[in-house]
Design an enzyme around this catalytic site. Structure first.
Site, PDB file in Angstrom:
ATOM      1  N   ASP A   1       1.407   5.261  -0.037  1.00  0.00           N
ATOM      2  CA  ASP A   1       0.694   6.683   0.461  1.00  0.00           C
ATOM      3  C   ASP A   1       0.841   7.918  -0.561  1.00  0.00           C
ATOM      4  OD1 ASP A   1      -0.757   8.282   1.952  1.00  0.00           O
ATOM      5  OD2 ASP A   1       0.750   8.270   3.577  1.00  0.00           O
TER       6      ASP A   1
ATOM      7  N   LYS B   1       1.038  -1.164  -0.010  1.00  0.00           N
ATOM      8  CA  LYS B   1       0.252  -0.039  -0.023  1.00  0.00           C
ATOM      9  C   LYS B   1       0.747   1.204   0.002  1.00  0.00           C
ATOM     10  CE  LYS B   1      -3.873   2.323   2.093  1.00  0.00           C
ATOM     11  NZ  LYS B   1      -3.171   3.539   1.717  1.00  0.00           N
TER      12      LYS B   1
ATOM     13  N   GLU C   1       3.264   1.562   4.643  1.00  0.00           N
ATOM     14  CA  GLU C   1       2.082   1.908   5.261  1.00  0.00           C
ATOM     15  C   GLU C   1       1.303   0.420   5.637  1.00  0.00           C
ATOM     16  OE1 GLU C   1      -1.757   4.638   4.582  1.00  0.00           O
ATOM     17  OE2 GLU C   1      -0.436   4.577   3.064  1.00  0.00           O
TER      18      GLU C   1
END
Length: 315
Positions: free
Chosen positions: A30, A28, A174
């Site tokens: 950001d 993931k 993240e």
């Protein structure tokens, strides 16, 4: 033939799936969600999640249009990497909002280069791919070989979700996105076929103010303003507006009303419209993803009251 407009599919917050061999796991990032439209004539257009055209804000991505000779629509995330190779949203913020200032965007591209992380293929040639399962779309994307100075197609792994999550934790990332292998692409839908699992931290904070809610939340806190003890004073740490049940919100509202005062308890008054101040005696536990360079909490959510703690007990 013009390319269709496709709203991005969204992930639902959650936990690792139990049967992870039915899922793929991606890092993931950001950044800023981006749908990339490649007509096949050497041009390209980049649209934000809102549908706004943000092509001019990222001139370094323009070469992707000339590098790709077929009509296509790709899904991804625009990021800015820090010195450790991690996506840094705070760095990217200096690049966002510059679509109307191409000269400034070009200058910023030299000091804070953007990178496009590609993770899905939605259309190729004359064919829509959105009804295909994730595995087929992912194979199409990887076959395109889209890896350049300012764009890449990071790996996805099938199964081994716990290991993937631990790897991202150790690397200071993240979290991960879990994607069901059999799932089609659902434009504009926040789907359980995509699950985002973030690494979170918790911290005890002191409530120093609140902002009234609107609509059905009129008279109740829409958010609380929280701080941390620092050298004998209360330093503002951010605004927390999610994580409560209705019962908890009402209980907190009563406590806040009983503690109202006129002066701001923080060492520096935060720039928050409509803020109301309270005596700094209410302690709560907050979950958050990371911190900004200024020390503010990112993605905070309320976890619970800490009646067992006095403000002086909070470090």
């Amino acid at each position: 033939m013009p390319l269709p407009r496709i709203a991005p599919m969204l992930a639902t917050p959650g936990v690792l799936p139990a049967m992870d061999d039915r899922w793929a796991f991606e890092v993931k990032y950001d950044g800023q969600r981006a749908t990339v439209y490649l007509p096949g004539d050497g041009t390209m257009a980049v649209r934000a999640r809102s549908g706004a055209d943000i092509t001019a804000a990222y001139p370094e991505l323009g070469d992707l249009g000339s590098a790709f000779g077929r009509p296509a629509i790709l899904d991804g995330e625009i990021v800015a990497f820090d010195s450790e190779g991690r996506s840094d949203f705070e760095r990217l913020q200096s690049r966002m909002g510059l679509a109307g200032s191409p000269e400034k965007a070009a200058r910023m591209a030299r000091s804070v280069p953007a990178h496009l992380v590609l993770f899905d293929a939605l259309h190729l040639g004359r064919n829509s791919l959105i009804r295909l399962p994730y595995t087929r779309r992912r194979a199409v994307l990887e076959d395109l070989g889209l890896d350049g100075k300012h764009w890449s197609t990071p790996a996805a792994i099938t199964g081994h979700g716990a290991q993937a999550l631990e790897m991202t934790r150790a690397a200071g990332m993240e979290g991960v996105i879990a994607k069901r292998l059999t799932s089609g692409y659902q434009p504009g839908v926040r789907s359980r076929a995509w699950i985002k699992i973030r690494h979170v931290h918790t911290i005890d904070v002191i409530v120093g103010g609140w902002v009234p809610g609107r609509g059905r939340l009129a008279g109740l806190p829409g958010a609380v303003l929280v701080g941390e003890r620092h050298r004998g004073s209360l330093r503002y740490a951010g605004s927390v507006g999610t994580g409560w049940s209705d019962r908890e919100r009402n209980a907190i509202a009563e406590l806040l009303q009983a503690a109202e005062m006129d002066e701001c308890p923080f060492d520096r008054t935060p720039d928050v419209t409509g803020a109301r101040w309270v005596l700094p005696r209410l302690v709560g536990e907050v979950r958050y993803a990371s911190r900004t360079r200024a020390g503010l909490l990112r993605h905070p959510s309320w976890h619970r009251l800490r009646p067992d703690l006095a403000p002086d007990d909070v470090a």
